[in-house]
Write a protein that holds these residues in place. Structure first.
Motif, short mmCIF file in Angstrom:
data_model
loop_
_atom_site.label_atom_id
_atom_site.label_comp_id
_atom_site.label_asym_id
_atom_site.label_seq_id
_atom_site.Cartn_x
_atom_site.Cartn_y
_atom_site.Cartn_z
N VAL A 82 -0.80 10.20 16.71
CA VAL A 82 0.34 11.07 17.05
C VAL A 82 0.35 11.35 18.55
O VAL A 82 1.40 11.27 19.21
N VAL A 86 3.73 10.22 20.61
CA VAL A 86 4.67 11.28 20.99
C VAL A 86 5.01 11.28 22.48
O VAL A 86 6.17 11.46 22.85
N PHE A 90 8.46 12.51 24.40
CA PHE A 90 8.41 13.95 24.66
C PHE A 90 7.28 14.25 25.63
O PHE A 90 6.18 13.72 25.50
#
Length: 199
Positions: A82, A86, A90
């Motif tokens: 993750v 990500v 972001f």
């Protein structure tokens, strides 16, 4: 006469190659392996998978230590996947070190050289504090009701962790290769299946 010898040689070669496909004799198997064949996480098609023989001649307590380590590594790998994906779409709005915004740090392996010593100190301190002191605690919020599904969910966690361990290794391999030879795969982004993330 040479034709007859050739036929005999061909027949002998055929007989020898057929022996390669005959069932092998069953030798003595380890009793330690048999003891763990019914543990949670032993699933088809691999069955009990221990190619390096780590579970030979160990007791249940040692196996439980291995299982705990597997769960911990799987959880860390899930967070790592993750954390690797990500930042592709972001970025946090704070500075990872004085004067260096999170948005200025490149993704993946390239971030190793971009983060200064103070940034690495913050990261290592935070990880160590959580690991040693357990500062995050054990909260009731977000825990699902698992009545009767504990074993199913435990198996799912094991499988997700195993998949995440493979996934983070592949992400690191791909990113490292891309760092050495940029654009080796002809792709502009890490996540090619979700192009809307980059718009």
């Amino acid at each position: 006469m040479p034709a007859k010898m050739m036929k005999i040689a061909a027949l002998a070669a055929l007989a020898g190659s057929a022996a390669a496909f005959a069932p092998a004799q069953q030798g003595r198997t380890s009793t330690a392996v048999r003891g763990f064949e019914n543990e949670l996480g032993v699933i088809a098609p691999t069955g009990f998978f221990d190619p390096l023989g780590f579970t030979q001649d160990i007791d249940q307590e040692k196996f439980d230590q291995y299982r705990t380590a597997e769960l911990k590594h799987g959880r860390v790998a899930q967070l790592a996947v993750v954390g690797y994906v990500v930042p592709e779409f972001f970025r946090w709005g704070f500075d990872i070190a004085p004067g260096i915004a999170c948005a200025d740090v490149p993704n993946g392996v390239a971030a190793i050289n971009a983060i200064p010593a103070l940034g690495w100190a913050q990261i290592i301190f935070a990880i160590g504090a959580v690991d040693v002191r357990g500062w995050f605690g054990n909260f009731d919020i977000g825990k699902p009701d698992l009545k009767g599904k504990e074993e199913e969910r435990a198996l799912q966690e094991l499988q997700h962790g195993r998949l995440a361990m493979l996934a983070i290794l592949e992400l690191l391999r791909h990113d490292s290769q891309n760092l050495v030879k940029p654009g080796f795969d002809g792709l502009d982004n890490l996540i090619t299946g979700l192009p809307f993330l980059y718009n």
